[in-house]
Design a protein around this motif. Sequence first.
Motif, PDB file in Angstrom:
ATOM      1  N   LEU A  44      -1.163   6.043   5.268  1.00 10.46           N
ATOM      2  CA  LEU A  44       0.233   6.243   5.285  1.00 10.46           C
ATOM      3  C   LEU A  44       0.965   5.849   3.692  1.00 10.46           C
ATOM      4  O   LEU A  44       1.779   6.318   3.445  1.00 10.46           O
ATOM      5  CB  LEU A  44       1.018   5.306   6.282  1.00 10.46           C
ATOM      6  CG  LEU A  44       0.729   6.082   7.803  1.00 10.46           C
ATOM      7  CD1 LEU A  44       1.047   4.744   8.767  1.00 10.46           C
ATOM      8  CD2 LEU A  44       1.119   7.339   8.013  1.00 10.46           C
ATOM      9  N   ALA A  45       0.258   4.998   3.216  1.00 13.35           N
ATOM     10  CA  ALA A  45       0.625   4.579   1.791  1.00 13.35           C
ATOM     11  C   ALA A  45       0.620   5.733   0.859  1.00 13.35           C
ATOM     12  O   ALA A  45       1.449   6.268  -0.032  1.00 13.35           O
ATOM     13  CB  ALA A  45      -0.204   3.378   1.184  1.00 13.35           C
ATOM     14  N   HIS A  46      -0.523   6.743   1.118  1.00 10.14           N
ATOM     15  CA  HIS A  46      -0.660   7.716   0.300  1.00 10.14           C
ATOM     16  C   HIS A  46       0.604   8.828   0.624  1.00 10.14           C
ATOM     17  O   HIS A  46       0.714   9.467  -0.346  1.00 10.14           O
ATOM     18  CB  HIS A  46      -2.054   8.639   0.620  1.00 10.14           C
ATOM     19  CG  HIS A  46      -3.153   7.630  -0.093  1.00 10.14           C
ATOM     20  ND1 HIS A  46      -3.376   7.719  -1.369  1.00 10.14           N
ATOM     21  CD2 HIS A  46      -4.330   7.168   0.452  1.00 10.14           C
ATOM     22  CE1 HIS A  46      -4.371   6.809  -1.816  1.00 10.14           C
ATOM     23  NE2 HIS A  46      -5.111   6.811  -0.294  1.00 10.14           N
ATOM     24  N   MET A  47       1.197   8.775   1.671  1.00  9.71           N
ATOM     25  CA  MET A  47       2.368   9.717   2.070  1.00  9.71           C
ATOM     26  C   MET A  47       3.595   9.475   1.283  1.00  9.71           C
ATOM     27  O   MET A  47       4.525  10.140   1.446  1.00  9.71           O
ATOM     28  CB  MET A  47       2.435   9.785   3.704  1.00  9.71           C
ATOM     29  CG  MET A  47       1.197  10.274   4.361  1.00  9.71           C
ATOM     30  SD  MET A  47       0.638  11.857   3.900  1.00  9.71           S
ATOM     31  CE  MET A  47      -0.937  11.560   3.265  1.00  9.71           C
ATOM     32  N   LYS A  48       3.504   8.295   0.455  1.00 13.42           N
ATOM     33  CA  LYS A  48       4.693   7.928  -0.202  1.00 13.42           C
ATOM     34  C   LYS A  48       4.776   8.818  -1.409  1.00 13.42           C
ATOM     35  O   LYS A  48       5.853   9.127  -2.062  1.00 13.42           O
ATOM     36  CB  LYS A  48       4.707   6.623  -0.968  1.00 13.42           C
ATOM     37  CG  LYS A  48       4.852   5.510   0.099  1.00 13.42           C
ATOM     38  CD  LYS A  48       4.928   4.126  -0.474  1.00 13.42           C
ATOM     39  CE  LYS A  48       5.025   3.043   0.951  1.00 13.42           C
ATOM     40  NZ  LYS A  48       4.286   1.936   0.627  1.00 13.42           N
ATOM     41  N   GLN A  49       3.682   9.795  -1.800  1.00  8.81           N
ATOM     42  CA  GLN A  49       3.580  10.789  -2.653  1.00  8.81           C
ATOM     43  C   GLN A  49       3.474  11.991  -1.917  1.00  8.81           C
ATOM     44  O   GLN A  49       2.207  12.568  -2.054  1.00  8.81           O
ATOM     45  CB  GLN A  49       2.652  10.561  -3.887  1.00  8.81           C
ATOM     46  CG  GLN A  49       3.428   9.735  -4.917  1.00  8.81           C
ATOM     47  CD  GLN A  49       2.555   8.855  -5.575  1.00  8.81           C
ATOM     48  OE1 GLN A  49       1.471   8.474  -5.290  1.00  8.81           O
ATOM     49  NE2 GLN A  49       2.806   8.381  -6.841  1.00  8.81           N
TER      50      GLN A  49
END
Lengths: 203, 124
Positions: free
Chosen positions: B40-45
Amino acid sequence: MKLSENHADLLKETLNLGVGAAADALSEIAGGEEIILTVPQLQLMSTAQLARQVCDVSGEEICSVTETFRGPFSGKAMMLYSQRESLELVRLMLGDMIPVEQIREMEGEALCEVGNIVLNACLASLADMIGSELQTDIPELKVGQIEQVLSLEDEEHSILYLRMDFTMARHNLQGHIGFVFDLDSVTALIACLENYLKSIFEI
Amino acid sequence: MKKILIVDDSKTARMMLKHWLTALRPDATILEADGADQALAHMKQPEGEWMAFIDYNMEGLNGMELVEALMPFIPATRMALVTANFQAAVQDRAHGKGIRFMKKPMNPKKVQMLLNQMEQAEVQ
């Protein structure tokens, strides 16, 4: 508790199918090499007896991947082999993907993944056969003397142990897959299998 | 830009998948996550054309719970559950959400097949 001959046979055949699926997965990991399986052995024994039996076979430090499962019945599925063999298995799986010097670093991690694939294959075919779902925990890797590996808390605890040995002839690799069921769970497992049989014969 | 996300708690499994994906799609950016938090951290970009290969049995959110959480960012048809846990119940859950399912162990053929299916799929 005593298992009737019919029940013992039913249990062996069911887990045999499961281990067949496991061997299939293992063979795929090893690039298609044939895995030879022994006839399953089923024994009611104490955990202390189990430790002695496994020890007799390996006689050295062993390596195990264990997965606990829960559902209509619960237990532990294990894959056991000697330390030397575990490294060979990892080499087979990772092949030329990483340099040899890194293989040792990855060994524990990779073995967990092998165990995960093999044990899940076995449990999934068992769950599908009885038409229900088994929850499996994250695989756990342990290396050491048998007592530590099996984490025997209560040596007199009675269990049903089913084991099958596997050999990969070309790489002189062997190990075994075992299932540990608490006696309460055995009754539930047999009830599930009997229902399964009934459903087949009623159609 | 093509982005492929690999979510698996096993470093070995991620390494193998990355090895094959890099060979098959050299232009794609391949991102790894050891579980839901990192994924989900990757979904910040979020920008880019995403595909995701997701394991099922993981600490924290399991693969299907993670699929739910990723739905706002990645179309269902571009996600695949890749797991050794091939119980019918798990496969049904995946298909019910419209995502793909592939049984471990993975190999280049299976990876290629999933890539083709995901790339050709309609994005709803």
